[in-house]
Design a protein around this motif. Structure first.
Motif, short mmCIF file in Angstrom:
data_model
loop_
_atom_site.label_atom_id
_atom_site.label_comp_id
_atom_site.label_asym_id
_atom_site.label_seq_id
_atom_site.Cartn_x
_atom_site.Cartn_y
_atom_site.Cartn_z
N ILE A 32 66.50 -8.75 -2.62
CA ILE A 32 66.23 -9.63 -1.49
C ILE A 32 64.72 -9.73 -1.35
N ILE A 33 64.24 -10.96 -1.30
CA ILE A 33 62.81 -11.20 -1.09
C ILE A 33 62.64 -11.66 0.36
N ILE A 34 61.95 -10.86 1.14
CA ILE A 34 61.62 -11.27 2.51
C ILE A 34 60.34 -12.09 2.39
N ALA A 35 60.46 -13.38 2.68
CA ALA A 35 59.36 -14.32 2.47
C ALA A 35 58.85 -14.85 3.80
N VAL A 36 57.63 -14.47 4.13
CA VAL A 36 57.00 -14.91 5.37
C VAL A 36 56.45 -16.32 5.15
N ALA A 37 56.99 -17.26 5.92
CA ALA A 37 56.56 -18.65 5.81
C ALA A 37 55.23 -18.83 6.53
N ILE A 38 54.32 -19.49 5.85
CA ILE A 38 53.02 -19.80 6.44
C ILE A 38 53.03 -21.28 6.81
N ASN A 39 52.93 -21.54 8.10
CA ASN A 39 52.95 -22.90 8.60
C ASN A 39 51.69 -23.12 9.42
N SER A 40 50.74 -23.85 8.85
CA SER A 40 49.45 -24.03 9.52
C SER A 40 49.56 -24.87 10.80
N SER A 43 51.40 -22.21 15.74
CA SER A 43 50.51 -21.14 16.18
C SER A 43 51.30 -19.84 16.25
N SER A 44 50.79 -18.83 15.59
CA SER A 44 51.47 -17.54 15.49
C SER A 44 50.67 -16.47 16.20
N LEU A 45 51.37 -15.47 16.70
CA LEU A 45 50.72 -14.33 17.33
C LEU A 45 50.08 -13.44 16.28
N PHE A 46 50.85 -13.14 15.23
CA PHE A 46 50.37 -12.29 14.14
C PHE A 46 49.99 -13.15 12.94
N THR A 47 48.95 -12.74 12.23
CA THR A 47 48.59 -13.44 11.00
C THR A 47 49.67 -13.18 9.96
N PRO A 48 49.74 -14.00 8.93
CA PRO A 48 50.71 -13.73 7.87
C PRO A 48 50.53 -12.33 7.26
N GLU A 49 49.29 -11.90 7.13
CA GLU A 49 49.02 -10.57 6.57
C GLU A 49 49.53 -9.46 7.49
N GLU A 50 49.35 -9.64 8.80
CA GLU A 50 49.85 -8.65 9.76
C GLU A 50 51.38 -8.60 9.73
N ARG A 51 52.01 -9.77 9.69
CA ARG A 51 53.47 -9.82 9.65
C ARG A 51 54.00 -9.14 8.39
N LEU A 52 53.36 -9.43 7.28
CA LEU A 52 53.78 -8.84 6.01
C LEU A 52 53.61 -7.32 6.03
#
Length: 161
Positions: A32-40, A43-52
Motif C-alpha cells: 500500500i502506497i500512502i500518497a499525499v496529494a499536493i494541491n497548490s 490551503s493546508s495546515l501542514f506542509t506536504p513534508e510535515e504530513r509525510l
C-alpha cells in the motif's frame, strides 16, 4: 494475486479513520502506497513534508507500506507506480456520491485501475480532517480522533499561530 494499492489523500491531518482504513486493507494487498496529494490551490495546515513525516511516524514498522507525495491525477500516479488499485474510505452517503463520480471518471481514464472502497468503522464515521482541525484550533485535544503524534502536532501548530 495480491496487488499494489494507492491510498491517496491530503491527510491534513491523518486521522484515526485513515488509520483504520489502512489497518483493514493491509492484509489484502502486497503493498500500500500512502500518497499525499499536493494541491497548490488548496490551503493546508501542514506542509506536504510535515504530513509525510507524521504519516511515516504513525506507520513506522509496517513493512508493506510506502510513502510518497504526488501532484496531478491519481490514475496517472498509479500508472507510474504500477498500482492497479485506488483505495478509498467512505464515511457516509455524501462521501459515496462524491467518490463514486470520481471512480467513474478514473475508470474512463484508466480502465485497468480499480477503485476499492472500504466503509468507515462506526467509531470513525464522523471524523474528518476539517472537523479535527477546527476543534484543535480552539485548543482542545483531539486524541480520540487522531494518532497521538498528530494530536501533539496539531496543538503545537495552533499554539504558535
Amino acid at each position: 494475486m495480491k496487488s499494489i494499492a494507492v491510498y491517496p489523500g491530503s491527510f491534513d491531518p491523518l486521522t484515526n479513520g485513515h488509520l483504520d482504513i489502512i489497518r483493514r486493507a493491509y492484509p489484502l494487498f502486497e503493498k500500500i502506497i500512502i500518497a499525499v496529494a499536493i494541491n497548490s490551490r488548496k490551503s493546508s495546515l501542514f506542509t506536504p513534508e510535515e504530513r509525510l513525516a507524521l504519516i511515516k511516524e504513525v506507520f513506522k514498522g509496517w513493512d508493506k507500506i510506502e510513502f510518497d507525495t504526488f501532484q496531478g491525477l491519481t490514475v496517472d500516479y498509479c500508472k507510474s507506480r504500477g498500482a492497479r488499485v485506488i483505495l478509498r474510505g467512505l464515511r457516509a452517503v455524501t462521501d459515496f456520491d462524491y467518490e463514486y463520480a470520481i471512480s467513474l471518471m478514473n475508470k474512463k481514464l484508466a480502465p485497468e485501475i480499480e477503485t476499492f472502497f472500504l466503509m468507515a468503522d462506526n467509531e470513525y464515521s464522523f471524523v474528518s480532517s476539517t472537523i479535527v482541525k477546527e476543534v484543535a484550533r480552539h485548543g482542545k485535544a483531539v486524541s480520540n480522533q487522531v494518532p497521538d503524534i498528530v494530536n501533539e502536532a496539531l496543538l503545537k501548530k495552533f499554539e504558535n499561530s
